[in-house]
Write an enzyme that holds these catalytic residues in place. Structure first.
Site, PDB file in Angstrom:
ATOM      1  N   ASP A 274      18.756  87.227  65.586  1.00 53.49           N
ATOM      2  CA  ASP A 274      18.343  87.831  67.020  1.00 53.49           C
ATOM      3  C   ASP A 274      19.437  88.641  67.299  1.00 53.49           C
ATOM      4  O   ASP A 274      20.675  88.434  66.795  1.00 53.49           O
ATOM      5  CB  ASP A 274      17.985  86.657  67.721  1.00 53.49           C
ATOM      6  CG  ASP A 274      17.225  87.032  69.075  1.00 53.49           C
ATOM      7  OD1 ASP A 274      16.779  88.291  68.910  1.00 53.49           O
ATOM      8  OD2 ASP A 274      17.124  86.108  69.869  1.00 53.49           O
TER       9      ASP A 274
ATOM     10  N   GLU B  39      20.679  94.345  67.460  1.00 54.77           N
ATOM     11  CA  GLU B  39      20.551  95.594  67.769  1.00 54.77           C
ATOM     12  C   GLU B  39      21.779  96.484  67.637  1.00 54.77           C
ATOM     13  O   GLU B  39      21.758  97.619  67.358  1.00 54.77           O
ATOM     14  CB  GLU B  39      20.072  95.725  68.957  1.00 54.77           C
ATOM     15  CG  GLU B  39      18.559  95.517  69.197  1.00 54.77           C
ATOM     16  CD  GLU B  39      18.383  93.884  69.427  1.00 54.77           C
ATOM     17  OE1 GLU B  39      19.363  93.169  69.792  1.00 54.77           O
ATOM     18  OE2 GLU B  39      17.511  93.339  68.972  1.00 54.77           O
TER      19      GLU B  39
ATOM     20  N   ASP C 202      10.999  90.246  72.665  1.00 58.27           N
ATOM     21  CA  ASP C 202      10.992  89.439  73.830  1.00 58.27           C
ATOM     22  C   ASP C 202       9.773  89.943  75.014  1.00 58.27           C
ATOM     23  O   ASP C 202       9.902  90.660  75.618  1.00 58.27           O
ATOM     24  CB  ASP C 202      12.261  89.411  74.647  1.00 58.27           C
ATOM     25  CG  ASP C 202      13.304  88.619  74.091  1.00 58.27           C
ATOM     26  OD1 ASP C 202      12.851  87.961  73.102  1.00 58.27           O
ATOM     27  OD2 ASP C 202      14.484  88.783  74.625  1.00 58.27           O
TER      28      ASP C 202
END
Lengths: 917, 612
Positions: free
Chosen positions: A509, A512, A585
């Site tokens: 997770d 990015e 999300d």
């Protein structure tokens, strides 16, 4: 977007207002925190430029055009006002792909820095597959090269323009710079006095020491009614709608910039967690694709007809404008007769999707956070008590010791091995989260080691970049460096990852990367990577490299015998090789449920077949009816996982009353019964990249009705489902494409094709159909997890088309290892024609290993069979079996609807025929 | 040779039995065996029928699973394991031959690649032991509970009679207070008259002196005196208006504000209370919220330069976590922390309600002070309002009954009060009588010592009255609650149960509230709401608000135990807490019987075995 105001204990207006303000601030997507095109100089510049208005348009020097020894064509692009020419390279990839590369000429001392080429994305054998191009034919400033027998590349010299066209008709398919917007800002040695290179956004300063270096060009798709692709954006539209031109109000270009967006909007062109600069154009006459391998921030306009002031509508042409902050031109033009061909070509360049393990295609249960071992036990037991199967239980960040990944919070998880063993005893797996931010804590060995080895990304001043994330002050390993990826991969060994066992898999997770105190919640663009690369040049690929290193780690851990499972939030072109992704999300509202379908479909079109959205919605509490609908849709997502934010109420499937529990169980059961079909589809995807979940038009490319249908979708070639996206919806219109009929999956009722049916909405299922002419393999016995289904017998559901025929496939392997690569699998094609079902082997015979299975087919349901036969004869053996009327699914109250061959008990591994007597 | 053959045959048979049980009973509970007899059997859901051959033939003919009780062929079927030596169970068909041993007798894995050991004996024994222990706990618990119930009944009766007694005392005292007030008024009036007279006299003397002077100078003005007199009459007729008549009269206001006048002030103060609570909340909110909201503000404006890099990181992180930006660490394991919560505006008022201090004493104590001061003192008292209303309602009755009972003295009250307890009341009454007897209303000048005595008695009696009224209201409040079928939870009213879990101390006060404390900071997990699931669960709701989440709440599950013990506090969903309280209060006889029967049943199925 604001949630309804919470119930307040005191009716005090001021308090209420304060609260409302606090929630509005906390819950809304913060537009101001993200750069729009106008705040992004390269984008603003490029976007406001009129066609053919460039001051220094590039032209091809005719004399420079040569065929290189490797079969590619090279040339120089220049303009008298430019300091030096650019180098162009054209190469051909079979069967119908053209690669165009344009970069600076580094043969002289300048420019001072090499522009960034994204490494390790293209398949390694690409160069070897390059075709030898023939000598170009040049006349009147135009050179023509035959790309293949049916395709030509036409290069106009001044200004430079490239068109791929059909050789016979001369119809263009794709063109580059036909609107004269191609600009390539040259790298400069030093900053002129009168220029400012620094850029400011909010409190952040980007030093931009290398100055402007952006690239812009226009690409036109001919014969296209719509363009698709460019994930990741929230959208309820499957097609990419125009962002500029007549009829478009205020709008941003589609932005590709990997960001951790808090409570993202379900409808916005702003970039989300991943980026794939690949676009597909499709119309009833043509399908084509364009891929720009570039990992810098990219902005893409889809231009509405007439955007350039041209009044004459060129029929079926879509113009697009591509802008990137840095990098080079490394672009691929794919020409297909069918859209599937375009995807296959894209996959042939960026790699085939990895074949998941069987368990990974089943249901996953996640929550931030299952807090301790007792909680894990309780949830696991809850599924068993309610006879709901699941395969994987997930642990989010709280399982760690202070967000130090690879560690355990021993007060909550004192015996992780024992916990995993107990779960594994039921054939289930676990997943833990491992994020790229490493806690800057000198007592944390991983941090110490990364610091000592100099493995962290550096800031603009050359120090280890220090950003804020879950653990507080954190640094980020430089995953661009293969050596560091290697190092990272080793951290997943059982020895290094204490408390991990062979049934533990990984979730990446925040890759990015998410940096809470960075510009736009990510890493500053002037951070420095391996090989003197600036973060701006590779930003969109950072998460990809992290995903790659993690998957390699699991591969190493299993000594190359256990297929890795790694879910990643960030992605880039090529991520399909390393595992699954999800849409991040999302929020527990109906709009997010609706947008999940176009989002997942788009991922599939751009090479990522293994994706899904968080069932239930991550933020917020779904109304129970929304949760139920989400399970019904989610059961068709290739990646099927329930997940929730830690502020939300518990939402395990049995918490919403018996009726809803039963409906959710039904949805999950349906997924499990279709697992053989899903696994067969994953096999197909792993071979040629054709997605598991498909837009209708991928199967019905000539049916214009389907082109922008983002509410219904195909699972493989055989099943169609339509989500229910509104609360209390009573009826729904479902368009069933094609000439053949469709059979309702629940009761076998036939529906005509090419008709929009208005259907009553049922509480217990969403509309779903099997296409006439297909055969779907199922397993109708339910188990705790997919592991226990291995030896269970199959059911074949045959839906006959108007000529009484049908066909389908079944792929089976050990569900776990790489033995299938040596031929250890069963692959059958079932063909039904002339009242006879035949099982053909379509696996190659000559591979080394074999996969054995004693599984049999216990039931064959034949929808649309008109014969009233009571017997069927199995050959070989001349064995007679009964046919009786049976239900299409085994649920209490279902009535017999179709002739059913009872207990043929033929082995799936064998060839046989069953003749209806 | 022959013997050997028989032996071999037996062995085969045994092996066969073990691997493939007879199909006609496989997975069928004994009570259903009859259903499966006969040639053609109906599917229970009426969807069809099947032949004896199709029973357990591993093919699902009835979608409801009737035909496959012993296999996994029908998803909706159930498999019965006899579990000889333990308790029979019915399992989902999905467990049959799935490679996992579910029945302790292993009968669910008759055709799979695992061999299940028969563990029923051990498991059964363990289960019986466990049950025995539970039964023993229940046995003792039932006894304790009975005692508790007895005690509760006594306590309840005692509290009820105490309440009745207090009400009786209140009545009497009210009468006395009224009477004293009357007296006080008369005295005050007499004093006032005396004073005025004196003033008049002085004035007259002065006037006369002035007259003499005026004779030389000019005309006199006597209007002021008349005005003053009128106003005074007015006050006595309609005291409610007194408060409005502040316009600079020389009259001593304080002395003229009577009981009902105070009542008016109180009404005023109640509404002011609301205002001040509001003000308090407003003050408080920015304090607690300021960190987050200013940061938010800063960031949503275009100029967040004010934030350090770390603050920015924390601020952005807090969106996901809902945690305070000021927290140093995000390591909070259970996510219990929530410094950002919105304060509960009504909390203070509630606390008063719960703890029931003696507000009346304070306020009555301050009775003689300035009206303004009184107002402040009344601010927090929600009850005064109510009790005052009651008082007003009952006023006439009291006076009347007091008069009629005037001469009966304490004898009458002995019904209401326990002997010995009435002494203070007797004394007061006696004193008051004495006061009345001694005081001569028509005597002029007023006997100053007598007057101050009346005042003192009046003050004492009213303070006593307000104490009693406060006791009455707290007792009435208590008795309003639901204490269970047998009042078994009566003793919970004054108890709190505590447990420590990690760094937190949890405190559960039944009928009041539950808190989670860490050091000096305390979080309200909820106020008493009600019993749920027929007294198996205590529910506390509307606790402190969670930032970005619901109001905190707590469900305390009650379990039979020999003492009151709080355990296993947990937070399965954010800010939704659960805990377990062991208590004899739920050790009910019916359940004991049920468990005993279960134990008997379990033991009886163990012929011989069990006692070994």
């Amino acid at each position: 977007m604001d949630p309804p105001p919470r119930r307040l204990a005191a009716p005090l207006l001021l308090l209420l207002l304060l609260l409302a303000a606090a929630f509005a601030a906390a819950r809304a997507w913060k537009k101001d925190e993200f750069r729009n095109c106008n705040q992004t100089p390269f984008c603003k510049r490029a976007r406001t430029r009129a066609p053919h208005s460039l001051e220094a348009p590039l032209s091809l020097a005719a004399g420079s055009l040569t065929v290189a020894p490797d079969g590619s064509i090279s040339a120089e692009l220049s303009h008298p006002s430019r300091p030096r020419p650019l180098v162009l390279r054209l190469s051909a990839l079979p069967p119908h792909a053209l690669r165009l590369q344009i970069d600076e000429d580094y043969s002289t001392a300048t420019p001072p820095h090499r522009r960034f080429h994204v490494p390790d994305v293209l398949v390694p054998d690409l160069e070897a597959r390059t075709l030898h191009l023939p000598e170009p034919k040049t006349a009147a400033g135009v050179s023509t090269v035959a790309l293949s027998s049916d395709l030509d590349v036409v290069v106009k010299h001044d200004p430079f323009e490239l068109t791929v066209r059909r050789a016979g008709s001369g119809d263009p398919v794709l063109s580059f710079n036909s609107h004269g917007l191609f600009d390539f800002e040259p790298m400069r040695e030093s900053k002129p006095e009168d220029e400012t290179w620094e850029e400011h956004f909010r409190s952040h300063t980007d030093k931009r020491p290398r100055g402007p270096q952006s690239i812009t060009f226009d690409v036109s798709f001919y014969g296209a009614d719509f363009v698709y692709g460019l994930p990741e954006h929230g959208s309820t539209s499957l097609a990419l709608l125009p962002t500029r031109g007549p009829g478009v109000e205020e709008s941003e270009p589609y932005r590709l910039f990997n960001l951790d967006v808090f409570e993202y909007l379900h409808e916005s062109p702003f970039g989300l967690y991943g980026s794939i600069p690949f676009m597909i154009g499709h119309g009833d006459r043509a399908s084509s694709g364009f891929f720009w391998l570039n990992a810098a921030e990219m902005q893409i306009d889809v231009l509405a007809p007439g955007w350039d002031g041209a009044t004459a509508q060129e029929n079926g042409q879509i113009d697009t404008l591509w802008m990137a902050e840095a990098g080079v031109v490394d672009a691929f033009f794919f020409v297909g007769s069918e859209p599937k061909d375009v995807i296959k070509q894209y996959i042939s360049v960026t790699g085939t999707p990895s074949m998941p393990q069987q368990f990974a295609t089943a249901y996953h249960q996640c929550r931030w956070n299952y807090r301790d071992e007792a909680d894990v036990d309780g949830v696991d037991a809850g599924f068993d008590e309610h006879d709901i199967p699941y395969d994987v239980l997930w642990l989010d960040i709280e399982h760690t010791d202070g967000k130090r990944y690879f560690t355990w919070d021993r007060s909550a998880f004192p015996n992780p091995e024992e916990m995993q063993r107990k779960i594994a005893d039921k054939g289930r797996k676990m997943v833990t989260i491992v994020d790229p931010h490493i806690k800057r804590d000198s007592s944390f060995h991983l941090h110490q080691e990364a610091t000592d080895k100099g493995y962290y990304v550096k800031d603009a001043n050359g120090n280890d970049f220090d950003g804020w994330c879950w653990p507080g002050s954190s640094s980020y390993p430089d995953m661009l460096n293969p050596e560091i990826r290697e190092w990272w991969a080793d951290k997943f060994s059982y020895e290094n990852y204490k408390g991990s066992t062979p049934t533990l898999y990984i979730w990446n997770d925040m890759n990015e990367p998410s940096v809470f105190n960075g510009p736009e919640v990510t890493m500053p663009r002037d951070a420095m990577h391996y090989g003197d690369a600036e973060h701006r040049e590779l930003h969109n690929a950072y998460g990809y490299y992290f995903h790659m290193a993690t998957a390699d780690g699991l591969l190493k851990r299993g000594e190359g015998k256990d297929r890795p499972f790694v879910l990643s939030r960030a992605f880039f072109a090529g991520s399909q090789r390393y595992g699954a992704v999800w849409t991040g999300d999302n929020s527990a509202d109906w709009d997010h449920l609706k947008s999940s379908i176009p989002m997942v479909l788009t991922l599939g079109l751009t090479g990522l077949p293994f994706s899904g959205a968080d069932v239930g919605g991550f933020f917020g509490n779904p109304e129970p009816d929304l949760l139920v609908r989400w399970y019904q849709v989610g059961a068709f997502y290739p990646f099927f996982r329930g997940h929730a934010h830690h502020d939300t109420k518990r939402r395990e499937p049995w918490l919403f009353g018996e009726r809803r529990t039963a409906i959710i169980r039904e949805a999950i059961h349906m997924r499990y019964s279709l697992l053989p079909y899903f696994y067969t589809l994953f096999r197909e995807a792993s071979v040629n990249g054709i997605p598991v979940m498909r837009p209708l038009w991928l199967e019905f490319p000539d049916d214009k009705e389907t082109y922008n249908n983002g509410e219904a979708f195909m699972v493989g070639p055989s099943l169609l489902a339509q989500g229910i996206y509104e609360e209390g919806q009573k009826s729904v219109s479902v368009y069933l494409p094609g000439k053949e009929s469709w059979y309702d999956l629940r009761n076998g009722s036939p529906y005509k094709g090419s008709v929009t049916h208005k259907l009553q909405v049922l509480e217990d299922s969403i509309p779903s159909f099997q296409r006439a002419g297909t055969i779907v393999p199922r397993k109708d016995r339910f188990r705790r997890s997919s592991t226990q289904m291995v030896n269970d017998p199959y059911t074949l559901v045959i839906a006959l088309n108007s000529s009484g025929a049908a066909e389908g496939e079944l792929y089976v392997d050990d569900g776990k290892s790489y033995d299938y690569q040596q031929g250890a699998f069963i692959h059958r094609r079932f063909v039904f024609a002339d009242n006879k079902l035949t099982s053909f082997n379509i696996a190659p015979d000559n591979l080394g290993k074999k996969f054995a299975s004693d599984c049999v087919i216990e039931r064959i349901i034949v929808l649309g069979l008109r014969s009233g036969a009571k017997k069927a004869i199995i050959e070989p053996g001349n064995q007679e079996v009964e046919i009786e009327s049976g239900p299409i699914s085994l649920r209490s109250g279902s009535s017999p609807v179709a002739p059913t061959i009872r207990r043929p008990n033929v082995r799936i591994a064998d060839s046989w025929t069953i003749r209806i007597a | 040779m022959r013997l050997l053959l028989v032996g071999a045959l037996l062995l085969c048979a045994a092996a066969a039995v073990e691997s493939k049980p007879p199909l006609d009973t496989l997975g069928i509970p004994p009570q259903d065996e009859a259903y499966y007899r006969g040639g053609v059997i109906k599917c229970r859901d009426g969807s069809g029928r099947f032949s004896q051959d199709q029973l357990n033939d591993d093919f699902c003919d009835c979608p409801d699973g009737t035909d496959e009780p012993g296999t996994s062929a029908c998803p909706e079927a159930k498999f019965y394991c006899k579990n000889a030596g333990h308790t029979p169970v019915t399992i989902f068909s999905s467990r049959v031959n799935d490679g996992i041993c579910d029945c302790c007798d292993g009968s669910d894995e008759y055709d799979s690649n695992v061999t299940c050991k028969n563990t029923c004996w051990e498991a059964g024994k363990a289960a019986r032991e466990k049950l025995k222990k539970k039964v023993a706990t229940y046995k003792n618990g039932v006894v304790i509970r009975k005692q508790e119930v007895e005690r509760a009944k006594e306590a309840f009766a005692k509290d009820e009679s105490e309440l009745a007694k207090l009400k009786g005392e209140e009545k009497i005292l009210q009468g006395l207070v009224d009477k004293l007030k009357e007296q006080k008024k008369l005295i005050e009036k007499a004093e006032e008259e005396e004073r005025l007279k004196k003033e008049k006299e002085e004035k007259r003397i002065k006037e006369e002196a002035e007259k003499q002077a005026a004779v030389e100078k000019g005309a006199p003005d006597a209007s002021w005196d008349v005005d003053s007199k009128e106003t005074q009459d007015h006050v006595q007729e309609d005291e409610n208006k007194v408060a409005e008549q502040h316009d600079g009269h020389a009259t001593d206001h304080d002395n003229h504000v009577t009981e009902s006048g105070a009542s008016v002030e109180q009404h005023g103060s109640v509404s002011k209370d609301g205002i001040s609570a509001e003000a308090g909340t407003v003050d408080e909110l920015p304090q607690k919220e300021s960190a987050a909201s200013t940061l938010e503000k800063d960031l949503s404006s275009d100029n967040p330069e004010g934030l350090s890099r770390e603050e920015l990181g924390r601020m952005v992180a807090s969106r996901w976590t809902g945690e305070s930006v000021n927290e140093v660490s995000k390591d909070d394991k259970k996510g219990h922390k929530d410094e950002q919560e919105i304060p509960e505006p009504a909390e203070e008022a509630l606390e008063d309600e719960i703890e029931i201090p003696e507000p009346a004493e304070e306020s009555y104590g301050g009775y003689h002070s300035e009206v303004e001061d009184d107002r402040h003192k009344y601010e927090d008292e929600e009850f005064d309002h109510e009790s005052e209303d009651e008082y007003v309602d009952d006023h006439d009755d009291h006076v009347e009954s007091y008069r009629s009972d005037d001469n009966q003295k304490a004898d009458h009250h002995s019904d209401l009060t326990e002997p010995g307890h009435a002494s203070w009341l007797d004394k007061i009454q006696q004193t008051v009588q004495n006061v009345f007897q001694k005081f001569n209303f028509f005597k002029t000048p007023v006997d100053l010592s007598e007057a101050s005595r009346v005042r003192k008695e009046y003050d004492d009696a009213s303070s006593k009255l307000s104490k009693i009224q406060s006791k009455i209201s707290s007792l009435a409040e208590k008795l309003k609650h639901d204490f269970g079928k047998d009042k078994e939870f009566y003793s919970f009213y004054d108890q709190c149960f505590e447990t420590k879990e990690g760094k937190y101390t949890y405190k559960v006060c039944a009928y009041k509230k539950a808190t989670q404390a860490e050091g000096h900071s305390s979080t309200n997990l909820g106020r008493w709401d009600k019993f749920e699931e027929s007294y198996r669960v205590m529910h506390f709701s509307n606790g402190d608000k969670c930032w970005n989440g619901p109001d905190r709440s707590l469900k305390v599950r009650l379990r039979c135990g020999l003492s009151n013990e709080l355990n296993d506090v947990d937070e399965p969903s954010r800010c939704e807490y659960v805990a377990v309280l062991s208590t004899p209060a739920v050790c009910v006889e019916d359940k004991l019987k049920e468990l005993q029967n279960k134990l008997d049943a379990m033991s009886s199925k163990q012929p011989g075995h069990d006692e070994l």
